[in-house]
Design an enzyme around this catalytic site. Sequence first.
Site, mmCIF file in Angstrom:
data_model
loop_
_atom_site.group_PDB
_atom_site.id
_atom_site.type_symbol
_atom_site.label_atom_id
_atom_site.label_comp_id
_atom_site.label_asym_id
_atom_site.label_seq_id
_atom_site.Cartn_x
_atom_site.Cartn_y
_atom_site.Cartn_z
ATOM 1 N N ASN A 1 -7.559 16.440 -6.402
ATOM 2 C CA ASN A 1 -8.890 17.021 -6.538
ATOM 3 C C ASN A 1 -8.719 18.463 -7.028
ATOM 4 O OD1 ASN A 1 -11.418 18.155 -6.281
ATOM 5 N ND2 ASN A 1 -11.790 17.404 -4.207
ATOM 6 N N HIS B 1 -19.107 6.079 -21.190
ATOM 7 C CA HIS B 1 -17.978 6.536 -20.371
ATOM 8 C C HIS B 1 -18.498 7.378 -19.203
ATOM 9 C CE1 HIS B 1 -15.395 5.241 -23.676
ATOM 10 N NE2 HIS B 1 -16.160 5.954 -24.490
ATOM 11 N N CYS C 1 -17.494 22.241 -5.860
ATOM 12 C CA CYS C 1 -16.875 21.436 -6.912
ATOM 13 C C CYS C 1 -17.829 21.100 -8.055
ATOM 14 C CB CYS C 1 -16.320 20.147 -6.311
ATOM 15 S SG CYS C 1 -15.037 20.407 -5.070
ATOM 16 N N HIS D 1 -5.163 10.417 -8.848
ATOM 17 C CA HIS D 1 -3.781 10.054 -8.568
ATOM 18 C C HIS D 1 -2.802 11.039 -9.202
ATOM 19 C CE1 HIS D 1 0.024 7.788 -9.075
ATOM 20 N NE2 HIS D 1 -0.317 7.223 -7.922
ATOM 21 N N HIS E 1 -30.348 20.261 -6.225
ATOM 22 C CA HIS E 1 -29.926 21.085 -5.081
ATOM 23 C C HIS E 1 -30.784 20.707 -3.877
ATOM 24 C CE1 HIS E 1 -28.436 24.308 -2.704
ATOM 25 N NE2 HIS E 1 -27.997 25.047 -3.705
ATOM 26 N N HIS F 1 -16.644 13.002 -10.469
ATOM 27 C CA HIS F 1 -15.802 13.999 -9.812
ATOM 28 C C HIS F 1 -14.776 13.336 -8.899
ATOM 29 C CE1 HIS F 1 -14.364 17.273 -7.420
ATOM 30 N NE2 HIS F 1 -15.055 16.923 -6.353
#
EC number: 2.3.1.-
Length: 506
Positions: free
Chosen positions: A424, A387, A223, A420, A302, A391
């Site tokens: 995802n 802002h 993702c 909502h 990572h 994720h």
Amino acid sequence: MTSVNVKLLYHYVITNLFNLCFFPLTAIVAGKASQLTIDDLHHLHYSYLQQNLITIAPLFAFTVFGSVLYIATRPKPVYLVEYSCYLPPTHCRSSISKVMDIFYQVRKSDPSRNGTCDDSSWLDFLRKIQERSGLGDETHGPEGLLQVPPRKTFASAREETEQVIIGALENLFENTKVNPKDIGILVVNSSMFNPTPSLSAMVVNTFKLRSNVRSFNLGGMGCSAGVIGIDLAKDLLHVHKNTYALVVSTENITYNIYAGDNKSMMVSNCLFRVGGAAILLSNKPRDRRRSKYELVHTVRTHTGADDKSFRCVQQGDDESGKTGVSLSKDITDVAGRTVKKNIATLGPLILPLSEKLLFFVTFMGKKLFKDKIKHYYVPDFKLAIDHFCIHAGGRAVIDVLEKNLGLAPIDVEASRSTLHRFGNTSSSSIWYELAYIEAKGRMKKGNKVWQIALGSGFKCNSAVWVALSNVKASTKSPWEHCIDRYPVKIDSDSAKSEVRVQNGQS
């Protein structure tokens, strides 16, 4: 309230310390200079400048040369001209009850079950996750799985991905009026579905990109791959001048829905939904005027060298040979540790001097007085960032980052609303969140936005953008017809329940 005012005063003084010292000194120098006469200036010229000409001339030449060299070699700005988020057709909307029916049909159509699906324990488990996930009744499923019986075939999977990518790109090209043949760099990321020819080749074929386009297809990166794609495009734009870069982020649901009985592999079925985004970047100076944002920083972390990090999100076969993605019980700790490392790198790049000083003081204090100071100071990122696009991996992910970063509900409103409304959508979720902020009319000129993405490996990647104008919502924004209904009030179940379910415990 008093402590807040004191901190704001401290932040103002430290941030403007140079100005507070510079202007009084300037006034003193100006006052002294006003008292000089013509004779004083002539005396300065003959007595000092002429005697030190050999020193001043090389110094001046070195300053000019250094300035020219800096301007010539510094990286060119990377602009985000426009982006487009795919909005699936209304007949693909999938309420929670419809999603549960999809799970039932997928399991029932599995050849090993002989057309039966009489074990209801898995259904209760999935319903429990759905109710606590933070997803609403207007997310979207793939057309192949909405049919009875579901079409879980390679052809259906390709059809899903092509619809998403082509739909997002058609809208992007329509909004920007850019000719696809002007694209010099193409980066496509899809973690779980990577056919041959590649998805990047499909884009080249569909939109007839030029033969020397530099195309890349990123697979298996989870993702967080959307920010990886942006970072790769940024590096390429620093090398290849006067061109456009196209980044496409998506994920495939049809080919990767899990039909087995392993509870840790069932979770992804409940969270992932159809979605994708296409982003147009440019390094052309003339594009600054019409661009929405300029890229400020990208930071990639990572932690895959650690075995727990590497295995916490892993694709594999269950006990009956069915393929799925399992989530280990270590995922919460791994994610927290990876995010901290990413923030530790990004923080010094974006935080004001006042926050850096506070962190340094508490860091040294903890080293010297371990018993008295138990925790490091957590910097206030809201002093540097306006802002946040976290994720939308699940309610628990958003809750944890909201708490650890000290954010207010409005700071994570875009993430919760995206979860909502769209679920995802993997690597593209951060773009639906950015579109939400724009649709609300909150993005003003000079505002900075921080996109935070988490993914398997384990990775945490960040991108920071600055708005070049008061940004308005794009034409055919995914929030165009529903923004007034958000934010919605969601029942406040404990996020611990979702974390426990994601760790494979019922």
